[in-house]
Design a protein around this motif. Structure first.
Motif, mmCIF file in Angstrom:
data_model
loop_
_atom_site.group_PDB
_atom_site.id
_atom_site.type_symbol
_atom_site.label_atom_id
_atom_site.label_comp_id
_atom_site.label_asym_id
_atom_site.label_seq_id
_atom_site.Cartn_x
_atom_site.Cartn_y
_atom_site.Cartn_z
ATOM 1 N N TYR A 70 0.826 -1.211 0.000
ATOM 2 C CA TYR A 70 0.000 0.000 0.000
ATOM 3 C C TYR A 70 0.862 1.264 0.000
ATOM 4 C CZ TYR A 70 -3.667 3.258 1.434
ATOM 5 O OH TYR A 70 -4.537 4.294 1.511
ATOM 6 N N ALA A 71 1.916 1.291 0.805
ATOM 7 C CA ALA A 71 2.873 2.403 0.797
ATOM 8 C C ALA A 71 4.127 1.921 0.089
ATOM 9 C CB ALA A 71 3.188 2.843 2.223
ATOM 10 N N SER A 72 4.446 2.529 -1.042
ATOM 11 C CA SER A 72 5.533 2.039 -1.900
ATOM 12 C C SER A 72 6.418 3.194 -2.342
ATOM 13 C CB SER A 72 4.956 1.363 -3.149
ATOM 14 O OG SER A 72 4.056 0.352 -2.787
ATOM 15 N N SER A 73 7.565 2.846 -2.894
ATOM 16 C CA SER A 73 8.430 3.898 -3.426
ATOM 17 C C SER A 73 9.225 3.379 -4.619
ATOM 18 C CB SER A 73 9.396 4.419 -2.352
ATOM 19 O OG SER A 73 10.326 3.427 -2.009
ATOM 20 N N ILE A 74 9.506 4.310 -5.514
ATOM 21 C CA ILE A 74 10.405 4.020 -6.635
ATOM 22 C C ILE A 74 11.263 5.259 -6.842
ATOM 23 C CG2 ILE A 74 8.764 4.730 -8.426
ATOM 24 C CD1 ILE A 74 9.903 2.292 -10.083
ATOM 25 N N LEU A 75 12.547 5.038 -7.043
ATOM 26 C CA LEU A 75 13.490 6.144 -7.156
ATOM 27 C C LEU A 75 14.257 6.014 -8.467
ATOM 28 C CD1 LEU A 75 15.665 7.681 -4.452
ATOM 29 C CD2 LEU A 75 16.831 6.807 -6.460
ATOM 30 N N TYR A 76 14.443 7.136 -9.154
ATOM 31 C CA TYR A 76 15.192 7.209 -10.406
ATOM 32 C C TYR A 76 16.394 8.110 -10.152
ATOM 33 C CZ TYR A 76 10.671 5.774 -12.359
ATOM 34 O OH TYR A 76 9.490 5.130 -12.625
ATOM 35 N N GLU A 77 17.596 7.612 -10.481
ATOM 36 C CA GLU A 77 18.798 8.417 -10.243
ATOM 37 C C GLU A 77 19.709 8.405 -11.464
ATOM 38 O OE1 GLU A 77 22.215 9.142 -6.856
ATOM 39 O OE2 GLU A 77 20.914 7.403 -6.684
ATOM 40 N N LEU A 78 20.159 9.600 -11.841
ATOM 41 C CA LEU A 78 21.081 9.758 -12.967
ATOM 42 C C LEU A 78 22.521 9.629 -12.498
ATOM 43 C CD1 LEU A 78 19.647 12.885 -14.839
ATOM 44 C CD2 LEU A 78 19.802 10.560 -15.765
ATOM 45 N N PHE A 79 23.346 8.960 -13.302
ATOM 46 C CA PHE A 79 24.779 8.856 -13.044
ATOM 47 C C PHE A 79 25.525 9.191 -14.328
ATOM 48 C CE2 PHE A 79 22.954 5.934 -9.959
ATOM 49 C CZ PHE A 79 23.633 6.268 -8.800
ATOM 50 N N TYR A 80 26.660 9.861 -14.177
ATOM 51 C CA TYR A 80 27.489 10.171 -15.345
ATOM 52 C C TYR A 80 28.760 9.336 -15.279
ATOM 53 C CZ TYR A 80 30.158 12.699 -18.834
ATOM 54 O OH TYR A 80 30.896 13.028 -19.948
ATOM 55 N N ASN A 81 29.080 8.657 -16.388
ATOM 56 C CA ASN A 81 30.302 7.866 -16.497
ATOM 57 C C ASN A 81 31.314 8.680 -17.286
ATOM 58 O OD1 ASN A 81 32.343 6.059 -17.357
ATOM 59 N ND2 ASN A 81 30.935 4.334 -17.115
ATOM 60 N N SER A 82 32.349 9.170 -16.605
ATOM 61 C CA SER A 82 33.328 10.046 -17.262
ATOM 62 C C SER A 82 34.177 9.298 -18.293
ATOM 63 C CB SER A 82 34.234 10.721 -16.228
ATOM 64 O OG SER A 82 34.856 9.747 -15.427
ATOM 65 N N GLU A 83 34.303 7.983 -18.144
ATOM 66 C CA GLU A 83 35.089 7.210 -19.111
ATOM 67 C C GLU A 83 34.341 7.042 -20.434
ATOM 68 O OE1 GLU A 83 36.364 3.514 -17.451
ATOM 69 O OE2 GLU A 83 37.448 4.475 -15.795
ATOM 70 N N THR A 84 33.073 6.666 -20.338
ATOM 71 C CA THR A 84 32.287 6.454 -21.565
ATOM 72 C C THR A 84 31.586 7.734 -22.023
ATOM 73 O OG1 THR A 84 30.315 5.803 -20.332
ATOM 74 C CG2 THR A 84 31.843 4.043 -20.971
ATOM 75 N N LYS A 85 31.654 8.778 -21.175
ATOM 76 C CA LYS A 85 30.987 10.065 -21.470
ATOM 77 C C LYS A 85 29.494 9.859 -21.714
ATOM 78 C CE LYS A 85 34.942 12.565 -22.201
ATOM 79 N NZ LYS A 85 35.767 12.320 -21.072
ATOM 80 N N SER A 86 28.887 9.010 -20.895
ATOM 81 C CA SER A 86 27.460 8.746 -21.065
ATOM 82 C C SER A 86 26.758 8.751 -19.713
ATOM 83 C CB SER A 86 27.237 7.408 -21.771
ATOM 84 O OG SER A 86 27.696 6.349 -20.953
ATOM 85 N N TRP A 87 25.442 8.998 -19.777
ATOM 86 C CA TRP A 87 24.602 9.008 -18.587
ATOM 87 C C TRP A 87 23.857 7.675 -18.475
ATOM 88 C CZ3 TRP A 87 24.314 12.971 -15.063
ATOM 89 C CH2 TRP A 87 24.926 14.184 -15.437
ATOM 90 N N THR A 88 23.673 7.243 -17.246
ATOM 91 C CA THR A 88 22.829 6.082 -16.996
ATOM 92 C C THR A 88 21.752 6.491 -15.992
ATOM 93 O OG1 THR A 88 24.220 5.285 -15.185
ATOM 94 C CG2 THR A 88 24.654 4.384 -17.378
ATOM 95 N N VAL A 89 20.669 5.747 -15.989
ATOM 96 C CA VAL A 89 19.637 5.951 -14.977
ATOM 97 C C VAL A 89 19.461 4.627 -14.239
ATOM 98 C CG1 VAL A 89 17.737 5.509 -16.600
ATOM 99 C CG2 VAL A 89 17.280 6.746 -14.504
ATOM 100 N N GLU A 90 19.540 4.716 -12.916
ATOM 101 C CA GLU A 90 19.358 3.532 -12.085
ATOM 102 C C GLU A 90 18.037 3.683 -11.342
ATOM 103 O OE1 GLU A 90 21.602 0.679 -8.825
ATOM 104 O OE2 GLU A 90 22.600 2.506 -9.489
#
Length: 195
Positions: free
Chosen positions: A135-155
């Motif tokens: 009934y009480a739930s949560s979901i979290l979205y977090e951005l990360f930047y990878n300096s080696e691949t120069k790309s963003w990921t979302v976890e």
């Protein structure tokens, strides 16, 4: 903890979640006086009926992905817009600020978080059958930047446990590829914008 004990603990947790959801549904939708007089067979029939309604509600769209898309399209358009803006700020050298964090957390009822689990599970081929949504739930979205691949990921974290991680570019392309327009949502739901 041994694997056998973990299995028993898992089953017990699921049972307790079911009882919690069932009781809150009963209190929401039923006359409490029924609890005094219902025999076990009547209780079981009502329990199955309400349990099915619960799943229909917070796994909304699990059997019809078009419904899942309608349910989540406005939400994911806003989330992607926010993350695009956040990445743009980072690229412009603005960096971290309290007003523009790299994460968004949604702590809400099952009927809000569950559809996100369904939408993502179907879109990214994640087996969600064991993701019962309390009934009480949560979901979290977090951005990360990878300096080696120069790309963003979302976890993504569901109930503060890692759900899955994907490159943001892939996340955005896949999500935007299935979103339904606001007009289509209004037409499907028979919303009249003039009222």
């Amino acid at each position: 903890i041994s694997p056998a004990k973990m299995c028993i603990r898992d089953r017990l947790n699921r049972l307790l979640e079911f009882i919690d959801n069932f009781i809150s549904s009963w209190f929401n939708a039923n006359d409490l006086s029924k609890l005094k007089t219902a025999d076990m067979d009547a209780f079981k029939m009502d329990a199955l009926k309400i349990h099915g309604q619960q799943y229909t509600e917070y796994y909304y769209g699990a059997n019809n992905y078009y419904i899942a898309k309608i349910n989540m399209s406005k939400f994911y358009r806003e989330l992607i817009s926010y993350f695009d803006n956040r990445i743009s700020l980072e690229n412009d050298g603005k960096g971290y600020s309290m007003e523009n964090p790299k994460m968004k957390m949604f702590s809400a009822h099952d009927s809000t978080v569950g559809p996100q689990v369904v939408f993502l599970g179907k879109l990214f081929d994640i087996d969600i059958k064991n993701y019962e949504v309390p009934y009480a739930s949560s979901i979290l979205y977090e951005l990360f930047y990878n300096s080696e691949t120069k790309s963003w990921t979302v976890e993504m974290f569901y109930q503060m446990n890692s759900f899955f991680t994907v490159e943001y570019k892939t996340f955005k392309e896949k999500v935007e590829g299935v979103l339904v327009t606001d007009k289509e949502i209004d037409d499907f739901c028979k919303f009249d914008q003039n009222k």
